[in-house]
Design a protein around this motif. Structure first.
Motif, PDB file in Angstrom:
ATOM      1  N   LYS A 249       0.839  -1.196   0.000  1.00  0.00           N
ATOM      2  CA  LYS A 249       0.000   0.000   0.000  1.00  0.00           C
ATOM      3  C   LYS A 249       0.880   1.253   0.000  1.00  0.00           C
ATOM      4  O   LYS A 249       2.044   1.217   0.397  1.00  0.00           O
ATOM      5  CB  LYS A 249      -0.945   0.006   1.210  1.00  0.00           C
ATOM      6  N   MET A 250       0.254   2.336  -0.444  1.00  0.00           N
ATOM      7  CA  MET A 250       0.933   3.630  -0.493  1.00  0.00           C
ATOM      8  C   MET A 250       0.575   4.421   0.764  1.00  0.00           C
ATOM      9  O   MET A 250      -0.596   4.546   1.127  1.00  0.00           O
ATOM     10  CB  MET A 250       0.517   4.418  -1.734  1.00  0.00           C
ATOM     11  N   VAL A 251       1.581   4.943   1.419  1.00  0.00           N
ATOM     12  CA  VAL A 251       1.376   5.686   2.656  1.00  0.00           C
ATOM     13  C   VAL A 251       2.204   6.966   2.604  1.00  0.00           C
ATOM     14  O   VAL A 251       3.171   7.079   1.849  1.00  0.00           O
ATOM     15  CB  VAL A 251       1.775   4.856   3.900  1.00  0.00           C
ATOM     16  N   LYS A 252       1.809   7.949   3.453  1.00  0.00           N
ATOM     17  CA  LYS A 252       2.590   9.161   3.616  1.00  0.00           C
ATOM     18  C   LYS A 252       3.794   8.833   4.492  1.00  0.00           C
ATOM     19  O   LYS A 252       3.642   8.375   5.625  1.00  0.00           O
ATOM     20  CB  LYS A 252       1.762  10.259   4.291  1.00  0.00           C
ATOM     21  N   ALA A 253       4.969   9.049   3.961  1.00  0.00           N
ATOM     22  CA  ALA A 253       6.166   8.670   4.716  1.00  0.00           C
ATOM     23  C   ALA A 253       7.357   9.489   4.232  1.00  0.00           C
ATOM     24  O   ALA A 253       7.308  10.147   3.184  1.00  0.00           O
ATOM     25  CB  ALA A 253       6.446   7.181   4.564  1.00  0.00           C
ATOM     26  N   ARG A 254       8.410   9.430   5.023  1.00  0.00           N
ATOM     27  CA  ARG A 254       9.698  10.011   4.653  1.00  0.00           C
ATOM     28  C   ARG A 254      10.672   8.872   4.437  1.00  0.00           C
ATOM     29  O   ARG A 254      10.841   8.012   5.316  1.00  0.00           O
ATOM     30  CB  ARG A 254      10.203  10.952   5.750  1.00  0.00           C
ATOM     31  N   LEU A 255      11.284   8.862   3.267  1.00  0.00           N
ATOM     32  CA  LEU A 255      12.137   7.750   2.867  1.00  0.00           C
ATOM     33  C   LEU A 255      13.594   8.092   3.173  1.00  0.00           C
ATOM     34  O   LEU A 255      14.090   9.163   2.844  1.00  0.00           O
ATOM     35  CB  LEU A 255      11.956   7.472   1.373  1.00  0.00           C
ATOM     36  N   TYR A 256      14.296   7.162   3.832  1.00  0.00           N
ATOM     37  CA  TYR A 256      15.707   7.302   4.186  1.00  0.00           C
ATOM     38  C   TYR A 256      16.476   6.095   3.680  1.00  0.00           C
ATOM     39  O   TYR A 256      15.877   5.062   3.351  1.00  0.00           O
ATOM     40  CB  TYR A 256      15.860   7.424   5.705  1.00  0.00           C
TER      41      TYR A 256
END
Length: 443
Positions: A249-256
């Motif tokens: 699923k697609m979620v609001k996140a910050r990718l590191y």
């Protein structure tokens, strides 16, 4: 007599009656809901925090949209407040949202007065509403209510404690607006660091007497969740408008590089808690607290400054007309006093100006007399020089005439012997000329 009758009716016990059938006033809540939905709602958020701390990103994440925001630098000379109003709609509910950003907050070297523009803006909105309220012909339902309902105070994730600027600003604001402190960019701290920072922040707020907004627990429907959420303050939040695929699923996140921080995952941050408390549970309470507590405090202080006051049970009855007349007389006396002071000040100023002008006139007159004397002396000197020059010219002319006379006599004396010699030469040359002429005739 009339007052006694009123007291009797007021002290009379109210009777409860049972209805014999359906009347219809049980639909009043539905009527209020329909009217409120038709009018729409307003909600105003003040975002206070340093530049680049993530205020705009959190607002975009909170309302699941992208607001227009200007790029802000760190070189503002003073704190500026920029309100932006948007019309949002969810289902059939219209919301007029106003976000106020504090541009340049904390960027100045001297931060002593960083909170003053914020206080002035909040008071200006209260004053605007009070002016509308005191109008003879007013329309409170149609006017745009710009009073600040909530202040989200963004705390830098330093991991140590609050800055002195944060404590001073929140202390100045707590009597004027509902404050909810949030730790911005909470993904820069570990779980244990966040827990320690939250405890440290709340301890400093309590020790310095800063009153932040506490979620109400009087209503049984929300008492349990609000009581639980009060223990999570300040909220540690992370904002992001990027959709990242996590699992299926697609979620609001910050990718590191090491993974991702999901905004709506309560194990990662308190964003969901903030959204629940701010928008879904306590939005109306924030509006009511603004009106009933903060605005009433401002209104009471303003009216007391104007001379109005409430009556105590033991004091005489309050008369608006008498208060108005007393305040008007006081104002007229003060106005007359100020006019007299200004008149006296004007007279003194005129006298000072006249004295200065007279002094300057005296100086100019003395200067004029001095220049006049100098002119006369120069004129006298010039006349003497001219007379001397004319005498010299006359003497020169006399010498010239005498010299010319002597020259003429000398020339005349030299020319007479020369003439005698010439005549004598001409006389001796005459016979030969005559003989030559006679000879020619004979031939």
């Amino acid at each position: 007599m009339a007052d006694n009758e009123v007291d009797v009716f007021a002290n009379e016990e109210k009777r409860n009656l049972e209805l014999r059938g359906h009347v219809g006033f049980d639909s009043l809540p539905d009527q209020l809901v329909s009217k409120s939905v038709a009018q729409g709602f307003s909600f105003n958020i003040l975002c206070v925090g340093e530049t680049g701390i993530g205020k705009s990103t959190l607002m975009n994440t909170l309302f699941n949209t992208t607001f227009e925001n200007e790029e802000i630098n760190h070189y503002e000379k003073e704190v500026q407040l920029r309100p932006q109003t948007y019309n949002l709609q969810e289902s059939n509910v219209n919301l007029k949202l106003t976000m106020v950003h504090t541009v340049g907050f904390g960027d100045q070297l001297n931060k002593d007065e960083s909170f003053k523009p914020i206080l002035e803006y909040i008071d200006a909105q209260f004053e605007k509403y009070l002016e509308e309220e005191l109008k003879i012909k007013r329309s409170l339902f149609n006017c745009h209510d710009t009073r600040i309902h909530i202040c989200l105070y963004f705390i830098a994730p330093t991991g140590h404690s609050l800055k002195s600027l944060d404590l001073v600003t929140m202390k100045k604001l707590d009597s004027k607006v509902n404050i909810i402190p949030v730790i911005a960019k909470a993904d820069t701290l570990s779980k244990s660091e966040l827990d320690k920072l939250k405890i440290k922040i709340m301890s400093e707020l309590v020790s310095n007497g800063v009153q932040i907004y506490q979620f109400p627990t009087e209503d049984e429907a929300v008492a349990e969740i609000n009581s639980s959420m009060n223990t999570h303050l300040p909220f540690a939040v992370v904002g992001s408008v990027e959709d990242v695929k996590v699992g299926n699923k697609m979620v609001k996140a910050r990718l590191y590089p090491w993974g991702s921080v999901q905004v709506e995952n309560e194990n990662h941050c308190d964003f969901v808690k903030l959204r629940e408390m701010l928008l879904r549970v306590n939005m109306e309470d924030l509006r009511e607290q603004t009106h009933a507590r903060h605005y009433e405090l401002y209104r009471r202080c303003k009216l007391e400054e104007m001379g109005f006051k409430d009556t105590d049970p033991d004091s005489q009855s309050f008369s608006l007309q008498e208060t108005y007349e007393a305040k008007r007389k006081e104002f007229l006396v003060d106005l007359q006093r100020k006019e007299e002071e200004m008149r006296q000040m004007f007279v003194n100023k005129v006298k000072e100006t006249e004295a200065e002008l007279k002094e300057k006139e005296k100086e100019l007159h003395e200067r004029f007399e001095q220049l006049k004397r100098m002119h006369q002396e120069e004129k006298k000197n010039l006349e003497e020089k001219r007379r001397e020059l004319e005498e010299g010219m006359n003497a020169f002319n006399r010498r010239k005439v005498a010299a010319e006379t002597l020259m003429g006599q000398a020339l005349q004396g030299c020319s007479q012997p020369f003439k005698k010699d010439k005549d004598k030469k001409n006389f001796f040359s005459l016979p030969s000329a005559c003989s030559l002429t006679s000879g020619r005739n004979l031939n």
